[in-house]
Design a protein around this motif. Structure first.
Motif, mmCIF file in Angstrom:
data_model
loop_
_atom_site.group_PDB
_atom_site.id
_atom_site.type_symbol
_atom_site.label_atom_id
_atom_site.label_comp_id
_atom_site.label_asym_id
_atom_site.label_seq_id
_atom_site.Cartn_x
_atom_site.Cartn_y
_atom_site.Cartn_z
ATOM 1 N N PRO A 1 118.727 19.925 123.000
ATOM 2 C CA PRO A 1 118.990 21.221 122.365
ATOM 3 C C PRO A 1 118.898 21.140 120.845
ATOM 4 O O PRO A 1 119.209 20.101 120.243
ATOM 5 C CB PRO A 1 120.408 21.568 122.827
ATOM 6 C CG PRO A 1 120.520 20.887 124.160
ATOM 7 C CD PRO A 1 119.763 19.587 124.001
ATOM 8 N N SER B 1 110.511 25.520 124.380
ATOM 9 C CA SER B 1 111.274 26.752 124.542
ATOM 10 C C SER B 1 111.394 27.126 126.012
ATOM 11 O O SER B 1 110.549 26.735 126.830
ATOM 12 C CB SER B 1 110.594 27.902 123.783
ATOM 13 O OG SER B 1 110.590 27.644 122.389
ATOM 14 N N PRO B 2 112.440 27.882 126.383
ATOM 15 C CA PRO B 2 112.619 28.266 127.785
ATOM 16 C C PRO B 2 111.468 29.099 128.335
ATOM 17 O O PRO B 2 111.024 28.897 129.462
ATOM 18 C CB PRO B 2 113.928 29.072 127.764
ATOM 19 C CG PRO B 2 114.631 28.625 126.531
ATOM 20 C CD PRO B 2 113.558 28.333 125.532
ATOM 21 N N GLU B 3 110.989 30.050 127.533
ATOM 22 C CA GLU B 3 109.896 30.924 127.945
ATOM 23 C C GLU B 3 109.309 31.588 126.708
ATOM 24 O O GLU B 3 109.946 31.642 125.660
ATOM 25 C CB GLU B 3 110.389 31.991 128.925
ATOM 26 C CG GLU B 3 111.462 32.897 128.357
ATOM 27 C CD GLU B 3 112.005 33.869 129.381
ATOM 28 O OE1 GLU B 3 111.567 33.788 130.550
ATOM 29 O OE2 GLU B 3 112.848 34.707 129.027
ATOM 30 N N SER C 1 106.240 26.458 125.626
ATOM 31 C CA SER C 1 107.137 26.660 126.760
ATOM 32 C C SER C 1 106.505 26.075 128.018
ATOM 33 O O SER C 1 105.510 26.614 128.519
ATOM 34 C CB SER C 1 107.401 28.158 126.953
ATOM 35 O OG SER C 1 108.179 28.382 128.113
ATOM 36 N N PRO D 1 113.230 23.749 129.236
ATOM 37 C CA PRO D 1 114.663 23.612 128.941
ATOM 38 C C PRO D 1 115.368 24.967 129.004
ATOM 39 O O PRO D 1 114.731 26.020 128.909
ATOM 40 C CB PRO D 1 114.661 23.055 127.518
ATOM 41 C CG PRO D 1 113.389 23.575 126.921
ATOM 42 C CD PRO D 1 112.388 23.557 128.042
ATOM 43 N N ALA D 2 116.672 24.915 129.140
ATOM 44 C CA ALA D 2 117.459 26.150 129.232
ATOM 45 C C ALA D 2 117.614 26.835 127.884
ATOM 46 O O ALA D 2 117.915 28.030 127.826
ATOM 47 C CB ALA D 2 118.834 25.840 129.821
ATOM 48 N N GLU D 3 117.389 26.110 126.810
ATOM 49 C CA GLU D 3 117.482 26.667 125.468
ATOM 50 C C GLU D 3 116.475 25.950 124.574
ATOM 51 O O GLU D 3 115.974 24.877 124.938
ATOM 52 C CB GLU D 3 118.897 26.505 124.915
ATOM 53 C CG GLU D 3 119.371 25.062 124.833
ATOM 54 C CD GLU D 3 120.804 24.943 124.358
ATOM 55 O OE1 GLU D 3 121.049 25.227 123.161
ATOM 56 O OE2 GLU D 3 121.665 24.574 125.178
ATOM 57 N N SER E 1 114.684 23.497 122.352
ATOM 58 C CA SER E 1 115.020 22.075 122.279
ATOM 59 C C SER E 1 113.955 21.283 121.537
ATOM 60 O O SER E 1 112.815 21.723 121.389
ATOM 61 C CB SER E 1 115.166 21.502 123.696
ATOM 62 O OG SER E 1 116.178 22.162 124.436
#
Length: 253
Positions: free
Chosen positions: A44, A73-75, A112, A118-120, A122
């Motif tokens: 993160p 990035s998540p998306e 992404s 990742p969830a956030e 990073s």
């Protein structure tokens, strides 16, 4: 801009862009080389900055030695969310003294992953300068998508906007490859100098693998194809490249 600027506090040169979130590329000054550290797994953003600070302090390098960040990035984000993220990211760089006037000298790649994102936001990797006795030059070219770096909503500037046909992807790749070459030229390099070239896309690149990537000499050392999207919606193709002689993996417990 057609010339590189020197960032004395970091011991590297950089190519300015029309945005404040990153430079187009960096090259170590004489007497220095760029080293790259890859995290064993995405970290993160805030935790990543803390680890980078610890690495730099352990090697007795200033925070301003940081010269390139590779993010995951998540998306893909919309323009507003991407702008908000960049404000937070750039603030840390500013706090570290990594701003030269109106310019941000730090190179960047941000994508992404299609699978395992990742969830956030990073860190995936980072690069920094160190003193060296070697005479080889080292550089990092930032990730570029099929659109010029300008602030604001720029969908009308996107090459082959929303066209992911083979013809559309070819146009995007041609534009990005031209931009990679322009950035390297400003720093005094060409494809033959690279040690690694990466493409980031979820679309097929085979249609232009030979006619563009190989013909230009972009993949003499092979191609690292990441199944990932650029960080902003409606962008489909990103590339970066570098010449790094010293890399290592940092294992995250």
């Amino acid at each position: 801009m057609n010339k590189a600027l020197v960032f004395d506090k970091g011991n590297y040169r950089f190519v300015p862009t029309g945005v404040h979130r990153y430079s187009a590329g960096v090259a170590a000054q004489p007497g220095y080389e760029i080293c790259r550290v890859v995290f064993s797994e995405p970290v993160p953003l805030n935790e990543g900055f803390a680890i980078i600070q610890a690495v730099l302090e352990a090697e007795e390098r200033p925070l301003t030695a940081l010269c390139a960040c590779e993010l995951r990035s998540p998306e893909p984000a919309n323009a507003a969310d991407f702008s908000s993220f960049n404000e937070t990211y750039v603030q840390t760089l500013s706090d570290w003294g990594l701003i030269k006037g109106k310019h941000n000298p730090v190179a960047r790649c941000n994508v992404s992953p299609l699978v395992g994102a990742p969830a956030e936001p990073s860190f995936y990797a980072f690069s920094y300068t160190v003193e060296t006795d070697i005479e080889e030059s080292t550089f990092v070219i930032s990730g570029s998508c099929e659109v010029p770096e300008v602030d604001g909503d720029d969908e009308h500037l996107v090459v082959a906007y929303r066209d992911v046909s083979p013809q559309g992807m070819l146009k995007k790749a041609e534009w990005v490859l031209d931009e990679m070459e322009r950035r390297m030229q400003v720093l005094g390099f060409e494809w033959a100098d690279t040690t690694a070239t990466h493409a980031y896309t979820v679309h097929d690149v085979h249609a232009f693998m030979a006619s563009e990537l190989a013909r230009r000499g972009a993949i003499q050392k092979g191609l690292g194809w990441h199944l990932a999207r650029p960080p902003v919606v409606d962008l489909e193709y990103e590339m970066d490249c570098r010449r790094i002689l010293n890399e290592r993996v940092l294992v995250i417990d």
